[in-house]
Design a protein around this motif. Structure first.
Motif: not given
Ligand code: SF4
Length: 319
Positions: A15, A22, A28, A30
């Motif tokens: 993720c 997810r 998510k 980065s």
């Protein structure tokens, strides 16, 4: 000068690279991992929850029970218990991914979180301190020497520099093993890490020095993993401004006959300014490298400390 060569392989919670894995079908991503680190390392993305057969989207899971040994259960159906599957997958990856030099985990996840993940008691309250995600705990137990960090902690410049120093040292050792270990190769490797160790962990620097001095008394098969394990544990401790200054002064000592009084004063002044927090580490190091280019020293040139990770990562600009 020692330059880290081939790209190290780093496993990562999928993720974090923007993969929509997810529980809610999101990610998510980065930017540090996707935009910066991806140019320097070869990422191996994996999602433990998808790998054990939970679909996307899926019912979220959470940790319940004792913080040191929690269960991963469904938040809607508490009879859903994926603890054993996640732990088995962690152990499986620990064996299968034998060519990685690090792991970047997603924080707060009941599967991937490294620490301080919420663990719920029977009364529904969270417990102080929290615990580790089930996959992460199994992986870290099976691979105690592997550099592991969470994406969130990598926003801290000191932790980021320390993690990548360990990743490149791990990859360096893997190359050595592939080339064939010998007593001489270990002594040579250790001598290249002398100043890096002195910066990270002055106490263990001495302990490891004594260990390597006893190398002849041990079999190579017994000694090599023991040495490497102690080295990786020692490098976990982030270097401080004080220990960096100590190393910079030691390295400057190799130039004492080559430099005039004014150059020596300038070097000393920059080290003092770095110690006081006025300038980052890259400034005195750049001057030091400049002097060593004009007055080469074979021993210093081979030190991992001089360039433990690619210069283009600019990790020493922030510490
Ligand atoms: S935190 Fe881990 S288990 Fe959760 S979505 Fe990301 S990779 Fe998958």
């Amino acid at each position: 000068m020692h330059i880290p060569d081939a790209k190290p392989r780093i496993a990562i919670s999928a993720c974090l690279l923007g993969n929509p894995v997810r529980f809610n079908g999101g990610h998510k991503q980065s930017s540090l991992c996707s935009d910066v680190l991806a140019r320097h390392v070869a990422f191996v993305p994996l999602c433990p929850e998808v790998a054990i057969g939970l679909g996307t989207p899926r019912e979220p899971i959470r940790l319940v029970g004792a913080p040191e040994n929690p269960r991963a259960r469904g938040t809607v159906r508490s009879e859903l218990d994926v603890t054993d599957a996640l732990a088995a997958y962690g152990r499986q990856m620990a064996t299968q991914l034998d060519d990685i030099s690090g792991f970047i985990l997603m924080q707060k996840s009941p599967s991937c979180g490294m620490e301080r993940v919420k663990v719920y008691a029977a009364n529904g309250h969270t417990q102080p301190g929290g615990g580790s995600g089930v996959f992460a705990q199994a992986l870290m137990q099976a691979c105690p020497d592997l550099p592991v960090e969470e994406d969130g902690r990598l926003n801290d410049a000191v932790l980021r520099e320390n993690f990548l120093t360990r990743v490149y040292a791990h990859a360096d050792w893997q190359r050595l093993r592939q080339a064939g270990l010998s007593r001489r190769a270990i002594v040579d490797f250790h001598s290249r890490y002398k100043y890096q160790l002195m910066a990270s962990n002055p106490l263990q620097y001495k302990v490891l020095g004594r260990l390597v001095a006893q190398l002849a008394e041990h079999s190579l098969e017994e000694f090599a993993p023991q040495y490497f394990s102690q080295l990786m544990q020692a490098l976990k401790k982030p270097a401080t401004r004080g220990t960096h200054c100590n190393v910079l002064l030691h390295l400057s000592g190799y130039l004492k006959d080559a430099l005039g009084a004014e150059d020596r004063r300038e070097m000393r002044h920059l080290i003092d300014q770095y110690r006081a927090g006025v300038i980052p580490l890259v400034v005195p190091l750049t001057l030091l490298k400049h002097h060593f280019r004009r007055h080469p020293d074979h021993y210093v040139a081979r030190q991992a400390y001089m360039q433990p990770h690619p210069e283009t990562l600019s990790l020493r600009n922030g510490i």
